[in-house]
Design a protein around this motif. Structure first.
Motif, PDB file in Angstrom:
ATOM      1  N   GLY A  37       6.519  19.187  41.396  1.00 32.46           N
ATOM      2  CA  GLY A  37       5.706  19.885  40.279  1.00 32.46           C
ATOM      3  C   GLY A  37       6.816  20.721  39.469  1.00 32.46           C
ATOM      4  O   GLY A  37       7.857  20.426  39.364  1.00 32.46           O
ATOM      5  N   GLU A  38       6.110  21.636  38.743  1.00 34.49           N
ATOM      6  CA  GLU A  38       6.592  22.574  38.021  1.00 34.49           C
ATOM      7  C   GLU A  38       6.301  24.095  38.195  1.00 34.49           C
ATOM      8  O   GLU A  38       5.358  24.202  38.865  1.00 34.49           O
ATOM      9  N   GLY A  39       7.348  24.819  38.002  1.00 32.43           N
ATOM     10  CA  GLY A  39       7.145  26.239  38.416  1.00 32.43           C
ATOM     11  C   GLY A  39       7.752  27.048  37.042  1.00 32.43           C
ATOM     12  O   GLY A  39       8.318  26.647  36.262  1.00 32.43           O
ATOM     13  N   VAL A  40       7.712  28.410  37.086  1.00 32.06           N
ATOM     14  CA  VAL A  40       8.116  29.285  36.215  1.00 32.06           C
ATOM     15  C   VAL A  40       8.869  30.458  36.817  1.00 32.06           C
ATOM     16  O   VAL A  40       8.353  30.967  37.725  1.00 32.06           O
ATOM     17  N   LEU A  41      10.114  30.588  36.331  1.00 32.03           N
ATOM     18  CA  LEU A  41      11.028  31.612  36.999  1.00 32.03           C
ATOM     19  C   LEU A  41      10.659  32.873  35.970  1.00 32.03           C
ATOM     20  O   LEU A  41      10.821  32.810  34.664  1.00 32.03           O
ATOM     21  N   ARG A  42      10.126  33.966  36.712  1.00 30.55           N
ATOM     22  CA  ARG A  42       9.909  34.944  35.803  1.00 30.55           C
ATOM     23  C   ARG A  42      10.604  36.393  36.506  1.00 30.55           C
ATOM     24  O   ARG A  42      11.181  36.565  37.477  1.00 30.55           O
TER      25      ARG A  42
END
Length: 549
Positions: free
Chosen positions: A450-455
């Protein structure tokens, strides 16, 4: 940005004593009288008939019932301490004691005409060695005690001392000091050492290159001196564990060791007289400064080792860094050559032996042990400065890097890098070929597809915007997978490889201080924008591979 005339309040919750100061930025700080007869408030407590007493009220308790150095419980990550009282030996809740001490500081501040409210910025100091969980624990206690403090106003103690010195040189002498400053801060509970790049003036700029700490300070020396006193008594046929008041005598010996340490800062000999014992009579002893220094020598040898470690850590922050094995082989003269100024802070810096040993390490640096206030008041003076933190950069992120992803319709956030986490352990500094923070493979949080977001998220829960590729973003999108990699190097470079084997090589010039809402965005620069050094895919997989250099 703070302006001249604005005020800040500093609270130095110390292992032995606590102080409070107010600064306006246009003159010397005003240290409020917290103690009944002194400016400092004793950081001690005790129970009497079930009631918790703090400060001077606890000094009148039987010596074995007095709770000392409770701040060390946060450093030790302990929940209780053992004391003796009228009911025998028992364990007490240290969190309750710390909250009571901090609440009393607030009460006394108000009585001294310095109420602690949100009209002024209130800063609280902490040891440089504390991680995010330890800092949060102190903040929780301070907030429970009614003090208006937050993560953005929690300052490393040696950094505060450096701020006090830089501002004092400008306000008192008009000096706009520039160079590298080493702060040697030895208090009651911890030894903290910071290496700072400073540019002084009306709005100083301070960059933290390294900050290290260990539990190697006044309490450790007190215990060592008490051990020598106990041995001398044993030599005269007196064994403490065989006395009818054993617990009281042990506490009394420790108190007399502490008194001897203080007295020998100004005199060559000290007579130890044991008072307050009902059923035991102990002989009068003499303890000399020569004995003190010999007892102190092993501890100072360790402290000097930490100085060299801090200087090596500072060199790791230079762009491109230095190979750890080369730094380990770098001699003291070469390391010391980087230092222009040395500042001795903390109560233990009053011991002449400390100044002599540290001074020997830096023959070409200017040594200072005060900045308009005494060495043990430097931290609170720096905390009360309203200007010196406007342009402060840290040596490691004071915020979290987190991964956000959606699973079963729920948004999940996991920490990749927790705020204030050291990049490496002392043991790794002596053995590893790569020094930095790393999460990879199975250790990388989140699902494998899947996809993720680095924040980036502040410790208050606010998210920082990222400035990347010339535009502002909420985060960096990552394809999730089995071979994820996240590395932070000591020179501010970041290497990210996602599940699709896409690699980003970035750099943060300096780690900014995050002050909640309205703070600046985090600027990420592509390392690719700099002249590249050819590398191959297999080389990037090695633990010693630099990020694109």
């Amino acid at each position: 940005m703070a302006q001249a005339g604005e005020q800040a309040v500093g609270i130095d919750f110390g292992t032995s004593t606590s102080l409070l100061a107010v600064g306006s930025g246009v003159g010397p700080v005003d240290i409020a009288p917290l103690g009944r007869t002194t400016r400092s408030f004793p950081s001690i407590a005790g129970y009497q008939q079930g009631n918790l007493l703090v400060g001077e009220a606890a000094e009148n308790l039987p010596i074995a019932q007095v709770i000392r150095s409770v701040k060390r419980a946060i450093t030790d990550c302990s929940e209780t301490m053992e004391i003796s009282d009228e009911h025998g030996t028992r364990r007490v809740d240290v969190d309750e004691v710390i909250v009571a001490l901090l609440a009393e500081i607030g009460t006394r501040a108000k009585a001294a005409g310095r109420p602690l409210d949100t009209r002024e910025q209130v800063r609280l100091g902490c040891p440089a060695m504390w991680d995010g969980a330890q800092r949060q624990r102190l903040l929780d206690h301070a907030q429970n005690a009614g003090l208006p403090v937050a993560h953005s106003t929690l300052i490393d103690e040696p950094i505060a001392a450096g701020v006090a010195w830089v501002r004092h040189r400008y306000l008192q002498y008009g000096e706009q000091v520039e160079g590298r400053l080493l702060v040697f801060d030895m208090g009651g509970g911890t030894l903290d050492i910071a290496v700072l790049d400073v540019v002084g003036g009306p709005h100083p700029e301070i960059s933290v290159l390294s900050a290290l700490g260990v539990q190697l300070a006044g309490d450790r020396l007190d215990t060592a001196i008490a051990g020598e006193i106990t041995e001398e008594l044993a030599g005269q046929g007196i064994r403490l564990d065989g006395l009818p008041e054993a617990k009281t005598v042990e506490a009394l010996v420790l108190r007399e060791a502490r008194t001897a340490k203080i007295q020998l800062t100004t005199q060559a000999r000290h007579r130890i007289v044991f008072r307050g014992l009902a059923r035991t009579q102990l002989p009068i002893l003499t303890y000399t400064r020569e004995q003190l220094e010999e007892c102190f020598r092993p501890q100072m040898d360790q402290a000097i080792g930490l100085v060299w470690a801090a200087l090596r850590a500072a060199k790791l922050t230079e762009l491109g860094g230095h190979a750890p094995d080369k730094l380990r082989g770098m001699n003291g003269d070469r390391l010391a050559a980087d230092i222009d100024y040395v500042l001795l802070a903390g109560g233990m810096s009053r011991v002449p032996y400390v100044e002599r040993r540290i001074g020997e390490l830096f023959p070409n640096a200017m040594i200072y042990d005060a900045a308009g206030v005494a060495a043990d008041e430097l931290i609170v003076a720096g905390l009360a400065d309203p200007v010196g933190y406007d342009r402060l950069n840290l040596h490691r992120p004071g915020f979290d890097f987190v991964l956000e992803y959606t699973e079963s319709g729920r948004k999940i956030t996991e920490k990749i890098y927790p705020a204030y986490t050291p990049f490496y352990s002392p043991e790794e500094a002596w053995t590893n070929s790569y020094l930095g923070f790393e999460r990879r493979g199975d250790d990388f949080p989140g699902p494998k597809r899947g996809e993720g977001v680095l924040r980036v998220r502040s410790t208050s829960g606010d998210y920082l915007a990222l400035r990347y590729d010339g535009e502002t973003k909420h985060g960096l999108r990552l394809q999730l997978g089995w071979n994820m990699l996240f590395k932070i190097y000591c020179d501010g470079q970041i290497l990210i490889t996602d599940g699709a084997r896409q690699t980003r090589k970035l750099r943060v010039h300096q780690w900014p201080v995050v002050r909640g809402n309205g703070h600046a965005e985090l600027v990420l620069q592509r390392v690719d924008d700099a002249p590249p050094v050819p590398s191959t895919a297999w080389y990037l997989e090695k633990e010693y591979a630099p990020p694109g250099l």
